[in-house]
Design a protein around this motif. Structure first.
Motif, PDB file in Angstrom:
ATOM      1  N   ALA A 126       0.832  -1.211   0.000  1.00 35.13           N
ATOM      2  CA  ALA A 126       0.000   0.000   0.000  1.00 35.13           C
ATOM      3  C   ALA A 126       0.864   1.257   0.000  1.00 35.13           C
ATOM      4  CB  ALA A 126      -0.926  -0.011   1.214  1.00 35.13           C
ATOM      5  N   TYR A 127       1.972   1.224   0.743  1.00 27.74           N
ATOM      6  CA  TYR A 127       2.874   2.379   0.766  1.00 27.74           C
ATOM      7  C   TYR A 127       3.439   2.650  -0.631  1.00 27.74           C
ATOM      8  CZ  TYR A 127       7.022   5.191   1.833  1.00 27.74           C
ATOM      9  OH  TYR A 127       7.981   6.169   1.860  1.00 27.74           O
ATOM     10  N   HIS A 180      -0.177   6.950   4.547  1.00 24.40           N
ATOM     11  CA  HIS A 180      -1.260   7.146   3.571  1.00 24.40           C
ATOM     12  C   HIS A 180      -1.878   8.532   3.737  1.00 24.40           C
ATOM     13  CE1 HIS A 180      -4.888   6.498   1.202  1.00 24.40           C
ATOM     14  NE2 HIS A 180      -5.595   6.845   2.251  1.00 24.40           N
ATOM     15  N   ASN A 198       0.799   4.313  -2.576  1.00 24.82           N
ATOM     16  CA  ASN A 198       0.732   5.730  -2.215  1.00 24.82           C
ATOM     17  C   ASN A 198       1.844   6.527  -2.871  1.00 24.82           C
ATOM     18  OD1 ASN A 198      -0.555   5.068   1.070  1.00 24.82           O
ATOM     19  ND2 ASN A 198      -1.586   6.226  -0.523  1.00 24.82           N
ATOM     20  N   ALA A 235      -4.541   1.962  -1.895  1.00 24.08           N
ATOM     21  CA  ALA A 235      -4.056   1.931  -0.515  1.00 24.08           C
ATOM     22  C   ALA A 235      -5.212   2.078   0.476  1.00 24.08           C
ATOM     23  CB  ALA A 235      -3.028   3.034  -0.301  1.00 24.08           C
TER      24      ALA A 235
END
Length: 371
Positions: A45-46, A128, A49, A57
Motif C-alpha cells: 500500500a505504501y 497514507h 501511495n 491503498a
C-alpha cells in the motif's frame, strides 16, 4: 522493457491481485502465499501511495480495519490474558499474521503470532494520510486504531515470531522497530493518546538500544547476535534511530559484509529456505537506505540488478544466483514448487526504490486523494 514500463507493470500486477475486499494477495500462484499479510500488504500500500494510487491503498487499510473488527474480541481477550499473567496460549491466543482475502484466520500450523504487522499497518496508515491528505480515514478507522494500540502496548515485550515466520521464542529488534514506527507515526492523529504513545515509543527505543545490540550493532534477536537484513527497517522506514546513527551504520556494514552477494541481499547467513537465495525486496531496502545516506550510485546499481531479475511473470521472492545452502533448494522445490513469482512485496519495494531515486512520473508520485 524500459524502467517506466516495469513500473507500470509492477502497478498493474499489484492492482490485478488486490482482492475486492482490498487485501493484497502475497503471491497468486504460490500456494502458501495465496493469503494476505498486514506487514507485506502495508508496504505494498505504501508503494501504491508513492505512485499516487491512493484509492488502492485506502481499500487495503479498510481491509485491515475489517480484520481487526472481526477479531476484536480475541484481541481484547489476549490483552486481558497478558495483563493477568496468562500469556501462554501460543499462536491461537493472539491475533494472526496472515488472513484470507475475506479477513478470516488461516487454519493450520504457521508462525502466526507476530507483532510487526500490527505496528506496520499503523505506520502505513499514517503515511497514507501524509501522502494522500485522506484525513477522514483516521476517524473512520479509529476504533481499530485504538484497539491495535492497546494490543501493542500490552504485548510489545512478548516473545513472538520474527518477520520470516521463524524463531517464535525470542524478541526481535526489527519487530520492535515496526511497533515503534507504528505508535509514533499514528500519535499525531490521535492527540488524546499522544503523551501515552510518546512514552511507549521512548520505552521501546530504550529497550532495543539497551538489550537489542551487541558489539556496537543491532542483533537479529535477543540472545542471537547474528545480523539479519530486516534490521534495515530500524532506520528506514521506522526511524527508531537515524540512518546515520553509529549503531545503524555498523549494522549495515555487517549486512553488506555478510549478506550481500553482488547486488543481491540474503535474509541471514544460515538461511536454508529455497537454498537461501537473494531477495530483491531486501536489495531494494538496502538501496532505499543508501539513498537516505547519500550513496545514490550504489542504490542505482541495486535498482538495475533488481530489473535484471525480472521473469516473464514478474519479480520473484528470491533468486538463485548465489545460494547459501544449495543442497536445500531441491527439498523446497519438491515440497512447494519453484519460488514465488510474482511476489507483490518485491514489486512494491521496486516501486519504492524507484520513487526514492526520483524515477516515478510526477502524475504518479503527486496524485492526491479525491472522495
Amino acid at each position: 522493457m524500459t524502467t517506466a514500463a516495469r513500473i507500470d507493470e509492477s502497478l498493474r500486477i499489484i492492482l490485478k491481485h488486490q482482492a475486492a475486499s482490498g487485501a493484497y494477495i502475497a503471491s497468486p500462484h504460490f500456494r502458501p502465499y495465496q493469503y494476505a499479510w498486514l506487514r507485506d500488504g502495508t508496504f505494498t500500500a505504501y508503494a501504491m501511495n508513492r505512485a499516487g494510487q491512493h484509492d488502492s491503498a485506502r481499500r487495503f487499510y479498510r481491509w485491515c480495519d475489517s480484520v481487526i473488527r472481526k477479531y476484536a474480541d480475541k484481541a481484547r481477550a489476549a490483552i486481558a490474558a497478558v495483563q493477568a499473567g496468562r500469556s501462554t496460549g501460543g499462536n491461537e491466543q493472539f491475533l494472526h499474521t496472515r488472513y484470507t482475502v475475506d479477513g478470516d484466520e488461516v487454519a493450520g500450523e504457521w508462525g502466526s503470532f507476530q507483532l510487526d504487522g500490527y505496528g506496520t499497518w499503523l505506520w502505513g496508515l499514517a503515511e497514507h494520510v501524509r501522502l494522500s491528505s485522506d484525513y477522514g480515514l483516521v476517524q473512520e478507522l479509529r476504533p481499530s486504531i485504538d484497539l491495535t494500540l492497546d494490543y501493542l502496548r500490552t504485548c510489545w515485550q512478548l516473545s513472538n515470531y520474527d518477520c520470516w515466520e521463524e524463531v517464535g521464542d525470542r524478541q526481535h529488534p526489527a519487530t520492535m522497530a515496526a511497533i515503534f514506527g507504528g505508535v509514533t507515526a499514528i500519535a499525531g492523529h490521535v492527540p488524546q493518546r499522544a503523551a501515552e504513545l510518546t512514552f511507549l515509543g521512548s520505552s521501546i527505543r530504550r529497550f532495543v538500544i539497551e538489550s537489542g545490540t551487541a558489539d556496537g550493532k543491532f542483533v537479529k534477536s535477543l540472545g542471537n547476535p547474528a545480523v539479519d537484513a530486516s534490521l534495515l527497517w530500524i532506520a528506514v522506514p521506522f526511524g527508531l534511530v537515524g540512518a546515520d546513527d553509529p549503531l545503524m551504520a555498523r549494522t549495515v556494514a555487517a549486512i553488506e559484509r555478510e549478506l550481500l552477494a553482488g547486488r543481491g541481499v540474503h535474509r541471514y547467513a544460515t538461511d536454508t529456505y529455497y537454498g537461501g537465495g537473494q531477495w530483491p525486496l531486501l536489495s531494494a531496502w538496502l538501496g532505499w537506505y543508501h539513498v537516505r545516506t547519500g550513496r545514490r550510485a550504489e542504490a542505482e546499481d541495486i535498482f538495475r540488478w533488481i530489473e535484471e531479475q525480472w521473469l516473464p511473470a514478474g519479480l520473484p521472492e528470491q533468486v538463485q544466483e548465489h545460494l547459501l545452502a544449495p543442497d536445500a533448494y531441491g527439498y523446497w522445490v519438491a515440497k512447494e514448487g519453484t519460488p514465488a513469482v510474482p511476489l507483490l512485496w518485491s514489486h512494491a519495494m521496486y516501486v519504492v526504490l524507484a520513487a526514492e531515486l526520483g524515477l516515478l512520473a510526477p502524475a504518479r508520485s503527486e496524485g492526491q486523494h479525491k472522495d
